[in-house]
Design an enzyme around this catalytic site. Structure first.
Site, mmCIF file in Angstrom:
data_model
loop_
_atom_site.group_PDB
_atom_site.id
_atom_site.type_symbol
_atom_site.label_atom_id
_atom_site.label_comp_id
_atom_site.label_asym_id
_atom_site.label_seq_id
_atom_site.Cartn_x
_atom_site.Cartn_y
_atom_site.Cartn_z
ATOM 1 N N LYS A 30 7.272 -0.141 14.427
ATOM 2 C CA LYS A 30 6.135 -0.864 13.878
ATOM 3 C C LYS A 30 6.724 -1.995 13.051
ATOM 4 O O LYS A 30 7.381 -1.741 12.041
ATOM 5 C CB LYS A 30 5.414 0.126 12.961
ATOM 6 C CG LYS A 30 3.959 -0.054 12.810
ATOM 7 C CD LYS A 30 3.407 0.945 11.813
ATOM 8 C CE LYS A 30 2.951 0.219 10.590
ATOM 9 N NZ LYS A 30 2.068 1.008 9.734
ATOM 10 N N HIS A 34 8.751 -1.197 9.367
ATOM 11 C CA HIS A 34 8.993 -2.223 8.339
ATOM 12 C C HIS A 34 8.116 -1.928 7.116
ATOM 13 O O HIS A 34 7.386 -0.945 7.095
ATOM 14 C CB HIS A 34 8.638 -3.592 8.915
ATOM 15 C CG HIS A 34 7.151 -3.741 9.207
ATOM 16 N ND1 HIS A 34 6.522 -4.945 9.339
ATOM 17 C CD2 HIS A 34 6.173 -2.796 9.378
ATOM 18 C CE1 HIS A 34 5.234 -4.753 9.567
ATOM 19 N NE2 HIS A 34 4.999 -3.468 9.608
ATOM 20 N N ARG A 35 8.145 -2.818 6.114
ATOM 21 C CA ARG A 35 7.186 -2.796 5.017
ATOM 22 C C ARG A 35 6.392 -4.097 5.064
ATOM 23 O O ARG A 35 6.803 -5.054 5.721
ATOM 24 C CB ARG A 35 7.893 -2.695 3.646
ATOM 25 C CG ARG A 35 8.718 -1.466 3.405
ATOM 26 C CD ARG A 35 8.030 -0.144 3.584
ATOM 27 N NE ARG A 35 6.797 0.057 2.858
ATOM 28 C CZ ARG A 35 6.571 1.039 1.965
ATOM 29 N NH1 ARG A 35 7.557 1.881 1.679
ATOM 30 N NH2 ARG A 35 5.398 1.208 1.382
ATOM 31 N N SER A 36 5.294 -4.142 4.315
ATOM 32 C CA SER A 36 4.513 -5.393 4.338
ATOM 33 C C SER A 36 5.281 -6.530 3.668
ATOM 34 O O SER A 36 5.101 -7.698 4.019
ATOM 35 C CB SER A 36 3.154 -5.176 3.689
ATOM 36 O OG SER A 36 3.293 -4.580 2.416
ATOM 37 N N SER A 93 0.881 -1.183 0.000
ATOM 38 C CA SER A 93 0.000 0.000 0.000
ATOM 39 C C SER A 93 0.912 1.225 0.000
ATOM 40 O O SER A 93 1.003 1.978 0.952
ATOM 41 C CB SER A 93 -0.934 -0.008 1.206
ATOM 42 O OG SER A 93 -0.246 0.195 2.407
ATOM 43 N N GLN A 126 -6.517 -1.020 7.399
ATOM 44 C CA GLN A 126 -5.424 -1.960 7.098
ATOM 45 C C GLN A 126 -4.781 -2.617 8.320
ATOM 46 O O GLN A 126 -4.479 -3.795 8.318
ATOM 47 C CB GLN A 126 -4.351 -1.202 6.314
ATOM 48 C CG GLN A 126 -3.169 -2.012 5.878
ATOM 49 C CD GLN A 126 -2.194 -1.178 5.055
ATOM 50 O OE1 GLN A 126 -2.410 -0.975 3.880
ATOM 51 N NE2 GLN A 126 -1.138 -0.700 5.678
ATOM 52 N N GLU A 127 -4.562 -1.816 9.391
ATOM 53 C CA GLU A 127 -3.795 -2.370 10.514
ATOM 54 C C GLU A 127 -4.420 -2.031 11.856
ATOM 55 O O GLU A 127 -4.678 -0.866 12.154
ATOM 56 C CB GLU A 127 -2.358 -1.829 10.467
ATOM 57 C CG GLU A 127 -1.661 -2.220 9.177
ATOM 58 C CD GLU A 127 -0.288 -1.577 9.026
ATOM 59 O OE1 GLU A 127 0.281 -1.155 10.045
ATOM 60 O OE2 GLU A 127 0.181 -1.503 7.883
ATOM 61 N N ASP A 163 2.210 8.677 7.012
ATOM 62 C CA ASP A 163 3.041 7.678 6.329
ATOM 63 C C ASP A 163 3.023 8.002 4.834
ATOM 64 O O ASP A 163 3.922 8.679 4.334
ATOM 65 C CB ASP A 163 2.485 6.282 6.639
ATOM 66 C CG ASP A 163 3.090 5.183 5.786
ATOM 67 O OD1 ASP A 163 4.126 5.425 5.147
ATOM 68 O OD2 ASP A 163 2.532 4.054 5.738
ATOM 69 N N GLU A 206 -2.551 6.376 12.137
ATOM 70 C CA GLU A 206 -1.639 6.660 11.014
ATOM 71 C C GLU A 206 -2.448 6.663 9.720
ATOM 72 O O GLU A 206 -3.348 5.833 9.554
ATOM 73 C CB GLU A 206 -0.588 5.539 10.999
ATOM 74 C CG GLU A 206 0.285 5.474 9.771
ATOM 75 C CD GLU A 206 1.142 4.197 9.789
ATOM 76 O OE1 GLU A 206 1.384 3.624 10.873
ATOM 77 O OE2 GLU A 206 1.549 3.761 8.708
ATOM 78 N N ASP A 234 -3.700 1.870 11.696
ATOM 79 C CA ASP A 234 -3.244 2.403 10.413
ATOM 80 C C ASP A 234 -4.314 2.092 9.380
ATOM 81 O O ASP A 234 -4.274 1.026 8.755
ATOM 82 C CB ASP A 234 -1.897 1.802 9.988
ATOM 83 C CG ASP A 234 -1.464 2.340 8.615
ATOM 84 O OD1 ASP A 234 -2.150 3.241 8.085
ATOM 85 O OD2 ASP A 234 -0.447 1.855 8.073
ATOM 86 N N LYS A 254 10.255 5.082 6.887
ATOM 87 C CA LYS A 254 10.530 3.865 6.110
ATOM 88 C C LYS A 254 11.697 4.183 5.177
ATOM 89 O O LYS A 254 11.570 5.017 4.264
ATOM 90 C CB LYS A 254 9.310 3.490 5.267
ATOM 91 C CG LYS A 254 8.115 2.969 6.055
ATOM 92 C CD LYS A 254 6.908 2.885 5.127
ATOM 93 C CE LYS A 254 5.767 2.097 5.735
ATOM 94 N NZ LYS A 254 4.509 2.289 4.960
ATOM 95 N N GLU A 299 1.370 -9.073 7.136
ATOM 96 C CA GLU A 299 2.246 -8.721 8.259
ATOM 97 C C GLU A 299 2.064 -9.656 9.445
ATOM 98 O O GLU A 299 2.505 -9.359 10.561
ATOM 99 C CB GLU A 299 2.014 -7.260 8.659
ATOM 100 C CG GLU A 299 2.352 -6.319 7.506
ATOM 101 C CD GLU A 299 2.311 -4.845 7.874
ATOM 102 O OE1 GLU A 299 1.864 -4.518 8.983
ATOM 103 O OE2 GLU A 299 2.740 -4.036 7.029
ATOM 104 N N HIS A 322 -3.623 -5.656 2.691
ATOM 105 C CA HIS A 322 -2.750 -6.722 3.200
ATOM 106 C C HIS A 322 -3.499 -8.002 3.532
ATOM 107 O O HIS A 322 -2.886 -9.005 3.877
ATOM 108 C CB HIS A 322 -2.008 -6.248 4.465
ATOM 109 C CG HIS A 322 -1.054 -5.138 4.205
ATOM 110 N ND1 HIS A 322 -0.505 -4.388 5.197
ATOM 111 C CD2 HIS A 322 -0.544 -4.659 3.038
ATOM 112 C CE1 HIS A 322 0.308 -3.480 4.673
ATOM 113 N NE2 HIS A 322 0.294 -3.625 3.366
#
Ligand code: PGA
Ligand code: ZN
Length: 441
Positions: free
Chosen positions: A392, A369-371, A41, A167-168, A316, A289, A242, A341, A205, A158
């Protein structure tokens, strides 16, 4: 002084099984490596991750061009340079960017980042210090371990199976005295959630991705899971969201499309703001976020004006770790924190420059991190080196995530008595337009 003697690169796989870049760098005395992560994303203003687009191989996702760029243009430009001259090397890498948008479009941020991080690792190895003791030249003895923002329930891009847009859904175990205790609490809640869900798919993730009917279901599930452990919701455990709202913003109608109260709705920025506000108290939300689309600056500003003293508001996709967008965000009061990131910008030095700017403006930095991840643990060291207080790095499951949590356990052990866990104080920030957060004293 220690000269770069050789640089090689390889195409390897990330945690989604997609190609990514590994760089191997040699000096006279050391050999170091770095593996590059990859987002799904992604923000539209991120530095460009170079892909081959050869549909015959890996459905176009190959990174052989980036590998080639490391082994030709980059190798030519930086061979013989000193690994202790991180800025000099990074400036060379930046200089190789001839793309009109200045987004590393032709050299590839996956190529530049791999080299930039391998240089940092080589220098730390040569000095004989830990990476976290090398990364921040202004603080060779950092000791603050971050609060882990653990993504235990996945939705959005994700985890399509969860059928929700946000998403999170992360837990922030902030009410503890040490990183390892906080991590343990997070793990126990993750395991409890697994029990409640009687097994469920996991997203990119590592968070669970059960089929849900509405976004609030995810929060209810986490509340239930925390309630079934010995930990106190709202004292020890908080929730961080997020939404990654750019992914459910419909540009054509200028509205957000998501399930609220069990119904798919099209809402304005203001209505979305009210939706988030309705969740803050009942679910002990400490951080949001990307609550709004990456171009909805007005939405960001309104939300931060109203809530920036109460909760952390992280940009982000809005800032993409880039001083250019962060500067605007600071001037306009669009957020009070930034997600960091490395691969959004493509070199370590530019990442540090962005963190410096945020810090000076009183904003928090959250290392991320990234996914799509690898076993590379640089971000754990980066979080400690700059004492950001927050990281994160996904669910406490799947090695590409747990490697980072484990690296932090190692760092905690190395620091021994000196290790500091600031917990809730890690969320204390001076919002650009306001001063310190009200309910975290
Ligand atoms: P990404 O997601 O790595 O797929 O961009 C992470 C995030 O949005 O924070
Ligand atoms: Zn995000």
């Amino acid at each position: 002084m220690s000269k770069i003697q050789n640089i090689e690169a390889m195409q390897i796989l990330d945690s989604r099984g997609l190609p990514t870049v590994e760089v191997i760098l040699e000096t006279d005395k050391t050999k170091s490596n770095a593996k590059v992560p990859s987002g799904a994303s992604t923000g539209e203003r991120e530095a460009l991750e170079l892909r081959d687009n050869d549909l015959d191989k890996f459905n176009g996702k190959g990174v052989l061009k980036a590998v080639e760029n490391v082994q030709t243009a980059i190798k030519n430009a930086v061979s013989g340079m000193d690994v202790f001259d991180q800025k000099g090397v990074d400036n060379k890498l930046i200089g190789l960017d001839t793309s009109p948008q200045k987004n590393k479009g032709d050299i590839g941020s996956n190529a530049t980042l791999g080299v930039s991080l391998a240089v940092a690792r080589a220098a730390a190895q040569e000095k004989g210090v830990e990476l976290f003791q090398h990364l921040n030249p202004e603080n060779p003895n950092p000791c603050v371990l971050p609060v882990p923002l653990m993504n235990i329930l996945n939705g959005g891009k994700h985890a399509k199976s969860s059928n929700i847009e946000l998403q999170e859904f992360m837990i922030a175990p902030a009410g503890f005295d040490s990183y390892s205790e906080a991590l343990r609490a997070g793990v126990e809640i993750y395991q409890k959630l697994k029990e409640i869900l009687k097994g469920a798919a996991v997203g990119d993730e590592g968070g669970f991705a059960p089929a849900l009917t509405t976004n609030e279901d995810a929060l209810e599930l986490i509340k239930k899971a925390v309630g079934e452990t010995k930990y106190k919701f709202g004292e020890q455990i908080f929730i961080a969201l997020d939404p990654a709202a750019s992914e459910f913003y419909d540009k054509d109608i200028g509205k957000y499309r998501l399930k609220i109260k069990g119904k798919l709705q099209e809402v304005t920025s203001k209505e979305l703001k009210e939706f988030y506000e309705s969740l803050i108290e009942p679910y002990h939300i400490i951080s949001i976020e990307d609550g709004f689309d990456q171009n909805d600056w007005a939405g960001w500003i309104d939300f931060t004006k109203a809530n920036g003293k109460k909760i952390q508001i992280i940009g982000d996709d809005l800032f993409v770790t880039n001083v250019k967008y962060l500067k605007r965000g600071i001037e306009e009061g669009a957020a009070n924190a930034i997600l960091i990131k490395l691969n959004q910008i493509g070199t370590l030095s530019e990442t540090i420059e962005t963190m410096d700017m945020a810090k000076k403006a009183g904003m928090k930095c959250v290392i991320s991190h990234r996914s799509g991840e690898t076993a590379d643990t640089t971000i754990a060291d980066l979080a400690v080196a700059f004492e950001t207080g927050q990281i994160k790095t996904g669910a406490p499951a799947r090695s590409e995530r747990t490697e980072k949590y484990n690296r932090l356990l190692h760092i905690e052990k190395i620091l021994g008595e000196k290790a500091v866990y600031k917990g809730l104080n890690s969320f204390k920030y001076a919002a650009p337009q306001s001063g310190a957060q009200a309910h975290i004293k």
